[in-house]
Enzyme design. Structure first.
Site, PDB file in Angstrom:
ATOM      1  CG  HIS A 132       4.219   7.837  -0.077  1.00  0.00           C
ATOM      2  ND1 HIS A 132       3.873   7.846  -1.406  1.00  0.00           N
ATOM      3  CD2 HIS A 132       4.132   6.542   0.323  1.00  0.00           C
ATOM      4  CE1 HIS A 132       3.603   6.609  -1.791  1.00  0.00           C
ATOM      5  NE2 HIS A 132       3.737   5.798  -0.774  1.00  0.00           N
ATOM      6  CE  LYS A 134      -5.444   3.873  -0.936  1.00  0.00           C
ATOM      7  NZ  LYS A 134      -4.168   3.388  -1.437  1.00  0.00           N
ATOM      8  CG  LEU A 152       8.147   9.078  -2.158  1.00  0.00           C
ATOM      9  CD1 LEU A 152       9.055  10.007  -1.361  1.00  0.00           C
ATOM     10  CD2 LEU A 152       7.573   8.003  -1.253  1.00  0.00           C
TER      11      LEU A 152
HETATM   12  P1  AMP Z   1       3.044   2.336  -0.036  1.00  0.00           P
HETATM   13  O1  AMP Z   1       4.247   3.020  -0.610  1.00  0.00           O
HETATM   14  O2  AMP Z   1       1.868   2.329  -0.939  1.00  0.00           O
HETATM   15  O3  AMP Z   1       3.380   0.988   0.565  1.00  0.00           O
HETATM   16  O4  AMP Z   1       2.594   3.240   1.181  1.00  0.00           O
HETATM   17  C1  AMP Z   1       3.503   3.599   2.205  1.00  0.00           C
HETATM   18  C2  AMP Z   1       2.726   4.190   3.344  1.00  0.00           C
HETATM   19  O5  AMP Z   1       2.017   5.347   2.890  1.00  0.00           O
HETATM   20  C3  AMP Z   1       1.683   3.228   3.918  1.00  0.00           C
HETATM   21  O6  AMP Z   1       1.694   3.327   5.335  1.00  0.00           O
HETATM   22  C4  AMP Z   1       0.399   3.756   3.342  1.00  0.00           C
HETATM   23  O7  AMP Z   1      -0.735   3.476   4.153  1.00  0.00           O
HETATM   24  C5  AMP Z   1       0.676   5.251   3.292  1.00  0.00           C
HETATM   25  N1  AMP Z   1      -0.217   5.888   2.325  1.00  0.00           N
HETATM   26  C6  AMP Z   1      -0.413   5.523   1.023  1.00  0.00           C
HETATM   27  N2  AMP Z   1      -1.350   6.303   0.443  1.00  0.00           N
HETATM   28  C7  AMP Z   1      -1.756   7.176   1.397  1.00  0.00           C
HETATM   29  C8  AMP Z   1      -2.720   8.246   1.418  1.00  0.00           C
HETATM   30  N3  AMP Z   1      -3.450   8.560   0.358  1.00  0.00           N
HETATM   31  N4  AMP Z   1      -2.881   8.921   2.575  1.00  0.00           N
HETATM   32  C9  AMP Z   1      -2.142   8.604   3.676  1.00  0.00           C
HETATM   33  N5  AMP Z   1      -1.219   7.626   3.727  1.00  0.00           N
HETATM   34  C10 AMP Z   1      -1.031   6.912   2.591  1.00  0.00           C
END
Ligand code: AMP
Length: 286
Positions: free
Chosen positions: A37, A149, A33
């Site tokens: 997140h 993102k 995280l």
């Molecule tokens: P992940 O753990 O990479 O699968 O991401 C989980 C969620 O967090 C997904 O909906 C991503 O789009 C969101 N997320 C990841 N990085 C960012 C960021 N820099 N800004 C906003 N949301 C993010």
């Protein structure tokens, strides 16, 4: 906060929580995280009486030769962060719980799943839509929170929810960036110091495109050429794609007047990073 590893137990815990009144918000993650997140967890907390999150590194969305085995994992650190954000239920199933032997069903949004990252990562979006469908069935959230993102992912999930009548509102939260503009990502942890400096080129390219668009340039070809030039000038960075597409259908656009998603993916050393910006519709449209 209850940590749950069984799908059946998660389903009944979610039902019980919903029974206490109000909607349940879901924030799916793969862990490691960061502030991106946390922004989703805070948005969920602000809008939902109860919040569930998932922590699952989904093997189905990784291709052969990708970083599944070395994807950053820190269960204890993540657990503390989920708890500090006021999450009631954390679903952290083992792989065999999500994909028991004999599991054969896949969910794919045909046509959209093959665009942008789907072209260079075949099967990626199908892995995402399959796991998110399962999470929606297990948790039955009223709202589910995703990050801009992963703009293509958000568009594909919105379409999936509509096409398959999931009674869930997809909420998309803004991109959280480092002070120098780099979009936060769990994969930024892979970058060495020189790579970390080069990685800002994705956002610099998008800003160049944005400046030209603000100056009146509406030709997607001209905007793409300018953005690509910025990326290719950076040593040690290999462009995967830079495209101007419709934010809802992900179809390539020739003109940006009605609004556009500008999406970029590039390898910084061995690390594949993505970023995007949205160009608003111009007053005259077209
Ligand atoms: P992940 O753990 O990479 O699968 O991401 C989980 C969620 O967090 C997904 O909906 C991503 O789009 C969101 N997320 C990841 N990085 C960012 C960021 N820099 N800004 C906003 N949301 C993010």
């Amino acid at each position: 906060m209850r940590v749950i590893t069984s799908a059946e137990e998660m389903r009944s815990a979610c039902r019980a929580l919903r029974g206490q009144g109000g909607g349940l918000g879901l924030v799916p993650t793969m862990g490691a995280l960061h502030e991106g997140h946390l922004s989703l967890l805070r948005a969920a907390r602000a809008r939902c009486p109860a919040v569930a999150a998932s922590l699952f590194v989904n093997p189905l969305q990784f291709g052969p030769g990708e970083d599944l085995a070395r994807y950053p994992r820190d269960f204890e650190g993540d657990r503390r962060k989920f708890q500090a954000e006021g999450v009631e239920l954390l679903f952290a199933p083992p792989v065999e719980e999500m994909y028991p032997a004999g599991s054969r069903t896949l969910v794919a949004v045909e046509g959209m799943s093959e665009r942008l990252c789907g072209r260079s990562r075949p099967g990626h979006f199908r892995g995402v839509t399959t796991v998110v469908s399962k999470l929606f069935h297990i948790v039955e959230p009223g709202l589910a929170f995703f990050g801009q993102k992963d703009a293509a992912q958000a568009a594909i999930l919105r379409r999936m929810a509509r096409d398959l009548n999931f009674p869930v509102e997809i909420v998309v939260c803004p991109i959280v960036r480092e002070p120098d503009g780099l979009a936060m990502s769990s994969r930024n942890a892979y970058l060495g110091p020189a790579e970390r400096r080069s990685a800002t080129v994705l956002y610099r390219a998008l800003r160049r495109v944005q400046e030209l668009a603000q100056g009146g340039e509406r030709s997607a070809a001209a905007l793409v050429a300018a953005g690509r030039e910025v990326v290719t000038a950076e040593a040690g960075v290999r462009l995967d794609y830079l495209e101007v597409v419709d934010p809802d259908t992900l179809e390539p656009l020739a003109q940006t007047g009605r609004g556009a998603l500008v999406a970029v993916a590039a390898f910084v050393g061995a690390t594949r990073l993505i970023d995007n910006i949205v160009l608003p519709p111009s007053p005259a449209g077209g």
